[in-house]
Scaffold this motif. Structure first.
Motif, PDB file in Angstrom:
ATOM      1  N   UNK A  77       0.810  -1.235   0.000  1.00  0.00           N
ATOM      2  CA  UNK A  77       0.000   0.000   0.000  1.00  0.00           C
ATOM      3  C   UNK A  77       0.841   1.282   0.000  1.00  0.00           C
ATOM      4  N   UNK A  78       2.055   1.194   0.536  1.00  0.00           N
ATOM      5  CA  UNK A  78       2.902   2.384   0.607  1.00  0.00           C
ATOM      6  C   UNK A  78       3.469   2.783  -0.755  1.00  0.00           C
ATOM      7  N   UNK A  79       3.280   1.919  -1.759  1.00  0.00           N
ATOM      8  CA  UNK A  79       3.720   2.268  -3.115  1.00  0.00           C
ATOM      9  C   UNK A  79       2.980   3.481  -3.644  1.00  0.00           C
ATOM     10  N   UNK A  80       1.879   3.840  -3.011  1.00  0.00           N
ATOM     11  CA  UNK A  80       1.099   5.000  -3.453  1.00  0.00           C
ATOM     12  C   UNK A  80       1.883   6.295  -3.366  1.00  0.00           C
ATOM     13  N   UNK A  81       2.972   6.321  -2.583  1.00  0.00           N
ATOM     14  CA  UNK A  81       3.747   7.554  -2.442  1.00  0.00           C
ATOM     15  C   UNK A  81       4.781   7.733  -3.552  1.00  0.00           C
ATOM     16  N   UNK A  82       4.976   6.717  -4.391  1.00  0.00           N
ATOM     17  CA  UNK A  82       5.960   6.803  -5.461  1.00  0.00           C
ATOM     18  C   UNK A  82       5.278   7.267  -6.744  1.00  0.00           C
ATOM     19  N   UNK A  83       5.739   8.379  -7.285  1.00  0.00           N
ATOM     20  CA  UNK A  83       5.125   8.965  -8.478  1.00  0.00           C
ATOM     21  C   UNK A  83       5.212   8.013  -9.669  1.00  0.00           C
ATOM     22  N   UNK A  84       4.234   8.132 -10.556  1.00  0.00           N
ATOM     23  CA  UNK A  84       4.167   7.323 -11.776  1.00  0.00           C
ATOM     24  C   UNK A  84       4.143   8.267 -12.965  1.00  0.00           C
ATOM     25  N   UNK A 316       5.760  17.947   6.837  1.00  0.00           N
ATOM     26  CA  UNK A 316       4.547  17.457   6.171  1.00  0.00           C
ATOM     27  C   UNK A 316       3.298  17.929   6.896  1.00  0.00           C
ATOM     28  N   UNK A 317       3.331  17.907   8.216  1.00  0.00           N
ATOM     29  CA  UNK A 317       2.183  18.364   9.007  1.00  0.00           C
ATOM     30  C   UNK A 317       1.930  19.855   8.777  1.00  0.00           C
ATOM     31  N   UNK A 318       3.012  20.640   8.727  1.00  0.00           N
ATOM     32  CA  UNK A 318       2.861  22.081   8.526  1.00  0.00           C
ATOM     33  C   UNK A 318       2.356  22.393   7.115  1.00  0.00           C
ATOM     34  N   UNK A 319       2.819  21.651   6.133  1.00  0.00           N
ATOM     35  CA  UNK A 319       2.331  21.845   4.763  1.00  0.00           C
ATOM     36  C   UNK A 319       0.836  21.554   4.689  1.00  0.00           C
ATOM     37  N   UNK A 320       0.423  20.479   5.321  1.00  0.00           N
ATOM     38  CA  UNK A 320      -0.995  20.112   5.309  1.00  0.00           C
ATOM     39  C   UNK A 320      -1.842  21.162   6.015  1.00  0.00           C
ATOM     40  N   UNK A 332      -3.111  15.625  -0.310  1.00  0.00           N
ATOM     41  CA  UNK A 332      -2.611  14.328  -0.791  1.00  0.00           C
ATOM     42  C   UNK A 332      -1.087  14.295  -0.755  1.00  0.00           C
ATOM     43  N   UNK A 333      -0.479  15.413  -1.136  1.00  0.00           N
ATOM     44  CA  UNK A 333       0.971  15.493  -1.123  1.00  0.00           C
ATOM     45  C   UNK A 333       1.509  15.313   0.298  1.00  0.00           C
ATOM     46  N   UNK A 334       0.932  16.023   1.255  1.00  0.00           N
ATOM     47  CA  UNK A 334       1.393  15.925   2.643  1.00  0.00           C
ATOM     48  C   UNK A 334       1.210  14.512   3.183  1.00  0.00           C
ATOM     49  N   UNK A 335       0.095  13.878   2.854  1.00  0.00           N
ATOM     50  CA  UNK A 335      -0.131  12.496   3.292  1.00  0.00           C
ATOM     51  C   UNK A 335       0.902  11.558   2.670  1.00  0.00           C
ATOM     52  N   UNK A 336       1.233  11.793   1.406  1.00  0.00           N
ATOM     53  CA  UNK A 336       2.243  10.970   0.737  1.00  0.00           C
ATOM     54  C   UNK A 336       3.619  11.163   1.380  1.00  0.00           C
ATOM     55  N   UNK A 337       3.906  12.374   1.850  1.00  0.00           N
ATOM     56  CA  UNK A 337       5.171  12.628   2.540  1.00  0.00           C
ATOM     57  C   UNK A 337       5.278  11.787   3.808  1.00  0.00           C
TER      58      UNK A 337
END
Length: 371
Positions: A77-84, A316-320, A332-337
């Protein structure tokens, strides 16, 4: 005050200290021109796009090749953080490497020559940059004072001459400049022909546009912050993957008193990408960066964040929290971080936690190895 460390570099490649990470969608014939410099090292090739496409690697190189199916298998499931379908896929190679240093290079880049006509060994120069200190707190007008033939100039504080560890070495490019789409459109024929024989430390508090096509870093010092974001396929932005990693890693380097160098080495960037395609990929980022960069410039991380990973989670928390109004994508970006840091810690655990992730490391073996 310790004596100045003069830059000197052994002629023997430090193959046990460095991996070379290459993202690609095509066969890697370009490696032939790099053979004298890359062949002693291990290559981690991250295949983007269609995983059924056969990527050919010239004989004689020691490499592992990962495609999207491998990434999904290894990370789950953590593969979701790798861009395609984005150059940011390269950060998967950073994740699975076990070496102290990483050098990453694009597959449209070739060996450049210095003004004397000598081929430039980019790996050697990057390692030289990383193995000597940086001076982010006070600018030396002779640039890198640790270089042979240079030193600290009159008036440079003796208390700062030991410098700090260097975490990032940012190299440059001859021929095709690294321009955004609007600049490409107005300067379609411009080429970079200037070779500036210099390395400098980027001052503390100053940010810069980090380009990933010629980049090296100390994985142990700053690896967790070298995440290239969630971009490309399915996302509203691309071509900002290295920009994000540059902003984040520089902020964290400043907080942890680490250095970032830019300048030498140069390589030859051979191909200009399509500016109209790039404009579509960059369009939102061109607006967003005008708000995101000031956010980084005014940000202070808490003292409790004493590692790159802790800093990155807090960031990541501050960005979110602070930038979510820009676009739902920012959430979504912050969660991926955060997911990235979870994956990083799976593959880079404290010594006492090694048994807990033994299976994850075992799964990281790719299906295709070098001959």
């Amino acid at each position: 005050m310790a004596p100045k460390q003069v830059n000197s570099f052994p002629s023997v490649p430090l193959k046990d200290e460095l991996d070379i990470v290459i993202p690609t969608i095509r066969s890697l014939d370009f490696l032939e021109v790099w053979r004298p410099f890359f062949e002693p090292y291990h290559l981690i090739i991250v295949q983007d796009g269609d995983p059924t496409k056969v990527i050919k690697v010239p004989d004689g190189f020691d490499y592992d090749l990962y495609n999207r199916n491998d990434i999904n298998r290894i990370l789950g499931p953590k593969a979701s953080c790798i861009s395609f379908k984005d150059g940011g896929c390269r950060c998967f190679g950073f994740l699975v490497s076990k070496k102290k240093y990483i050098y990453t290079v694009d597959d449209d880049c070739f060996v450049a020559k210095d003004p004397n006509g000598k081929d430039i060994n980019t790996v050697e120069q990057h390692l030289l940059n990383l193995k000597t200190p940086s001076t982010p707190f006070f600018f030396n007008t002779l640039y890198d004072p640790y270089r042979e033939g240079a030193d600290f100039v009159r008036g440079y504080p003796f208390s700062l001459r030991e410098g700090v560890p260097t975490a990032v070495s940012h190299g440059l490019w001859l021929n095709i400049p690294d321009y955004d789409a609007p600049t490409q459109l107005v300067k379609p024929l411009e080429r970079n022909t200037r070779y500036v024989d210099a390395v400098m430390t980027i001052p503390k508090g100053a940010f810069y546009p980090m380009c990933a096509m010629n980049l090296a870093f100390d994985r142990e010092l700053i690896g967790p912050a070298m995440y290239f974001g969630l971009m490309g396929d399915g996302q509203p932005i691309s071509r900002y993957d290295d920009m994000l990693a540059g902003w984040c890693s520089k902020l964290i380097c400043d907080h942890l008193n680490l250095g970032v160098k830019t300048g030498l080495p140069y390589l030859w960037h051979s191909k200009a990408s399509n500016p109209f395609v790039n404009l579509k990929k960059e369009y939102k980022g061109l607006f967003w960066q005008e708000e995101i960069i000031p956010f980084f410039q005014t940000l202070t991380l808490p003292k409790e964040c004493d590692t790159a990973a802790k800093c990155y989670v807090e960031l990541a928390k501050l960005i979110k929290e602070k930038l979510n109004h820009i676009d739902p994508y920012i959430v979504r970006l912050a969660d991926a971080m955060i997911t990235w840091i979870d994956a990083w810690e799976d593959f880079n655990p404290p010594a006492e936690a090694v048994p807990a992730v033994a299976n994850a490391k075992k799964d990281a073996v790719p299906p295709k190895k070098s001959k």
